[in-house]
Design a protein around this motif. Sequence first.
Motif, PDB file in Angstrom:
ATOM      1  N   VAL A  23       2.226  -8.147 -18.676  1.00 28.07           N
ATOM      2  CA  VAL A  23       2.226  -9.511 -19.214  1.00 28.07           C
ATOM      3  C   VAL A  23       2.670  -9.502 -20.668  1.00 28.07           C
ATOM      4  CG1 VAL A  23       0.708 -11.390 -19.912  1.00 28.07           C
ATOM      5  CG2 VAL A  23       0.512 -10.452 -17.639  1.00 28.07           C
ATOM      6  N   LEU A  24       2.168  -8.529 -21.427  1.00 31.08           N
ATOM      7  CA  LEU A  24       2.518  -8.440 -22.847  1.00 31.08           C
ATOM      8  C   LEU A  24       4.022  -8.238 -23.021  1.00 31.08           C
ATOM      9  CD1 LEU A  24       0.964  -8.260 -25.609  1.00 31.08           C
ATOM     10  CD2 LEU A  24       1.319  -5.809 -25.439  1.00 31.08           C
ATOM     11  N   PHE A  25       4.579  -7.260 -22.303  1.00 29.33           N
ATOM     12  CA  PHE A  25       6.001  -6.951 -22.482  1.00 29.33           C
ATOM     13  C   PHE A  25       6.881  -8.120 -22.049  1.00 29.33           C
ATOM     14  CE2 PHE A  25       5.042  -2.201 -22.171  1.00 29.33           C
ATOM     15  CZ  PHE A  25       5.089  -2.071 -23.539  1.00 29.33           C
ATOM     16  N   ILE A  26       6.526  -8.743 -20.916  1.00 26.82           N
ATOM     17  CA  ILE A  26       7.368  -9.846 -20.431  1.00 26.82           C
ATOM     18  C   ILE A  26       7.312 -11.024 -21.401  1.00 26.82           C
ATOM     19  CG2 ILE A  26       7.631 -11.508 -18.572  1.00 26.82           C
ATOM     20  CD1 ILE A  26       6.819  -9.375 -16.632  1.00 26.82           C
ATOM     21  N   SER A  27       6.110 -11.273 -21.986  1.00 25.07           N
ATOM     22  CA  SER A  27       6.014 -12.369 -22.951  1.00 25.07           C
ATOM     23  C   SER A  27       6.858 -12.078 -24.182  1.00 25.07           C
ATOM     24  CB  SER A  27       4.562 -12.586 -23.361  1.00 25.07           C
ATOM     25  OG  SER A  27       3.757 -12.757 -22.236  1.00 25.07           O
ATOM     26  N   VAL A  28       6.782 -10.839 -24.676  1.00 28.82           N
ATOM     27  CA  VAL A  28       7.587 -10.479 -25.847  1.00 28.82           C
ATOM     28  C   VAL A  28       9.069 -10.637 -25.525  1.00 28.82           C
ATOM     29  CG1 VAL A  28       8.246  -8.565 -27.339  1.00 28.82           C
ATOM     30  CG2 VAL A  28       5.864  -8.965 -26.853  1.00 28.82           C
ATOM     31  N   GLY A  29       9.465 -10.235 -24.305  1.00 29.85           N
ATOM     32  CA  GLY A  29      10.856 -10.401 -23.903  1.00 29.85           C
ATOM     33  C   GLY A  29      11.284 -11.854 -23.915  1.00 29.85           C
ATOM     34  N   ALA A  30      10.404 -12.744 -23.420  1.00 26.56           N
ATOM     35  CA  ALA A  30      10.742 -14.169 -23.411  1.00 26.56           C
ATOM     36  C   ALA A  30      10.905 -14.689 -24.829  1.00 26.56           C
ATOM     37  CB  ALA A  30       9.658 -14.953 -22.674  1.00 26.56           C
ATOM     38  N   VAL A  31      10.038 -14.211 -25.754  1.00 23.28           N
ATOM     39  CA  VAL A  31      10.159 -14.645 -27.150  1.00 23.28           C
ATOM     40  C   VAL A  31      11.517 -14.232 -27.709  1.00 23.28           C
ATOM     41  CG1 VAL A  31       9.279 -14.252 -29.471  1.00 23.28           C
ATOM     42  CG2 VAL A  31       7.701 -14.704 -27.628  1.00 23.28           C
ATOM     43  N   PHE A  32      11.961 -12.999 -27.393  1.00 21.83           N
ATOM     44  CA  PHE A  32      13.259 -12.553 -27.903  1.00 21.83           C
ATOM     45  C   PHE A  32      14.392 -13.380 -27.310  1.00 21.83           C
ATOM     46  CE2 PHE A  32      11.260  -8.608 -29.378  1.00 21.83           C
ATOM     47  CZ  PHE A  32      11.854  -8.534 -30.607  1.00 21.83           C
ATOM     48  N   PHE A  33      14.269 -13.725 -26.019  1.00 22.01           N
ATOM     49  CA  PHE A  33      15.301 -14.568 -25.404  1.00 22.01           C
ATOM     50  C   PHE A  33      15.399 -15.914 -26.123  1.00 22.01           C
ATOM     51  CE2 PHE A  33      15.513 -12.047 -21.416  1.00 22.01           C
ATOM     52  CZ  PHE A  33      16.878 -12.045 -21.297  1.00 22.01           C
ATOM     53  N   ALA A  52      23.491 -12.688 -33.374  1.00 25.15           N
ATOM     54  CA  ALA A  52      22.214 -13.183 -32.848  1.00 25.15           C
ATOM     55  C   ALA A  52      22.102 -12.871 -31.361  1.00 25.15           C
ATOM     56  CB  ALA A  52      22.106 -14.686 -33.072  1.00 25.15           C
ATOM     57  N   LEU A  53      23.193 -13.122 -30.661  1.00 23.07           N
ATOM     58  CA  LEU A  53      23.149 -13.040 -29.203  1.00 23.07           C
ATOM     59  C   LEU A  53      22.961 -11.607 -28.730  1.00 23.07           C
ATOM     60  CD1 LEU A  53      25.372 -15.112 -27.001  1.00 23.07           C
ATOM     61  CD2 LEU A  53      25.269 -12.725 -26.535  1.00 23.07           C
ATOM     62  N   THR A  54      23.792 -10.680 -29.232  1.00 21.71           N
ATOM     63  CA  THR A  54      23.781  -9.335 -28.660  1.00 21.71           C
ATOM     64  C   THR A  54      22.460  -8.627 -28.924  1.00 21.71           C
ATOM     65  OG1 THR A  54      24.948  -8.691 -30.644  1.00 21.71           O
ATOM     66  CG2 THR A  54      26.236  -8.949 -28.670  1.00 21.71           C
ATOM     67  N   LYS A  55      21.933  -8.742 -30.140  1.00 19.49           N
ATOM     68  CA  LYS A  55      20.698  -8.000 -30.425  1.00 19.49           C
ATOM     69  C   LYS A  55      19.523  -8.587 -29.680  1.00 19.49           C
ATOM     70  CE  LYS A  55      21.651  -6.184 -34.955  1.00 19.49           C
ATOM     71  NZ  LYS A  55      22.874  -6.948 -35.181  1.00 19.49           N
ATOM     72  N   ALA A  56      19.248  -9.871 -29.944  1.00 16.99           N
ATOM     73  CA  ALA A  56      18.021 -10.463 -29.420  1.00 16.99           C
ATOM     74  C   ALA A  56      18.024 -10.478 -27.899  1.00 16.99           C
ATOM     75  CB  ALA A  56      17.868 -11.875 -29.970  1.00 16.99           C
ATOM     76  N   ASP A  57      19.174 -10.779 -27.323  1.00 17.86           N
ATOM     77  CA  ASP A  57      19.247 -10.948 -25.885  1.00 17.86           C
ATOM     78  C   ASP A  57      18.985  -9.650 -25.139  1.00 17.86           C
ATOM     79  OD1 ASP A  57      19.582 -13.114 -24.365  1.00 17.86           O
ATOM     80  OD2 ASP A  57      21.594 -12.553 -23.755  1.00 17.86           O
ATOM     81  N   LEU A  59      17.573  -6.926 -26.255  1.00 14.25           N
ATOM     82  CA  LEU A  59      16.206  -6.453 -26.494  1.00 14.25           C
ATOM     83  C   LEU A  59      15.224  -7.229 -25.620  1.00 14.25           C
ATOM     84  CD1 LEU A  59      14.773  -4.419 -28.201  1.00 14.25           C
ATOM     85  CD2 LEU A  59      14.334  -6.172 -29.871  1.00 14.25           C
ATOM     86  N   GLY A  60      15.438  -8.545 -25.499  1.00 11.48           N
ATOM     87  CA  GLY A  60      14.571  -9.352 -24.638  1.00 11.48           C
ATOM     88  C   GLY A  60      14.633  -8.886 -23.204  1.00 11.48           C
ATOM     89  N   LEU A  61      15.847  -8.642 -22.713  1.00 12.30           N
ATOM     90  CA  LEU A  61      15.977  -8.168 -21.330  1.00 12.30           C
ATOM     91  C   LEU A  61      15.312  -6.805 -21.185  1.00 12.30           C
ATOM     92  CD1 LEU A  61      17.167  -8.869 -18.610  1.00 12.30           C
ATOM     93  CD2 LEU A  61      19.100  -7.444 -19.175  1.00 12.30           C
ATOM     94  N   GLY A  62      15.424  -5.957 -22.225  1.00 15.19           N
ATOM     95  CA  GLY A  62      14.782  -4.646 -22.172  1.00 15.19           C
ATOM     96  C   GLY A  62      13.272  -4.778 -22.032  1.00 15.19           C
TER      97      GLY A  62
END
Lengths: 139, 88
Positions: A23-33, A52-57, A59-62
């Motif tokens: 839950v923690l990791f998926i939430s953090v990923g959504a925040v990055f998205f 903005a797009l390449t880094k955050a996106d 990392l969020g998917l990761g």
Amino acid sequence: MTMLFHALIDALNWVWISQFLSVLFISVGAVFFVAGTVGVLRFDSALNRLHALTKADNLGLGFVILGVMLQADSWALVLKYVMIWGLVLVSAAVVSHLMGQRAYQLEQQDADEQDARKQDAPTSSADSIASTEQGDKAC
Amino acid sequence: MNSFYMMIALILLVTMLLGLVRVMRGPSRVDRMLAAQLLGTSSVGILLLLALAFEQSALRDVALVFALLAAVSGLAFVRVWAAGVLAK
């Protein structure tokens, strides 16, 4: 009997911990998205948006994949997740590099055209180009 | 857990919708294509979450195909543009 009991407790703990981490990791990923999308909407030049797009996106998917991976029930599934993320990373790197090149070339062309226009006398065609450029800046 | 996965998938869907705004407005073709790239990445995330929520393992293969096609679309765009078919 007590050993069985302890094994059960350990198993329960592992399930709880893995769910919590997931839950923690998926939430953090959504925040990055969300952060990446806000960057794509708000930044004002194409290269900034690319940044903005390449880094955050990616990392969020990761993070999302890391969270989903904790729920996997076989190693083959983990391998598939790693494959998906690796593929996304490689393709994003290649495509972003190519598009960044094109965006940079376009910016250089625009700057050259503006320099040339400053030196020449203004004509009617140059006025029409200037009006479209103002429209671009308004966006 | 299932409702949590679906909630996060919904959030990612909203980010995809916001990315579509950039596809509409983007001044140059590069901006539009970059936003499409964003849509590809978030759709992979959505598919992986929905695969868990609905217990449909086939959706993971769909995510794999999406990851492949995102690269192909971007490469084709740059190649066609470099060949001079598209105007600026």
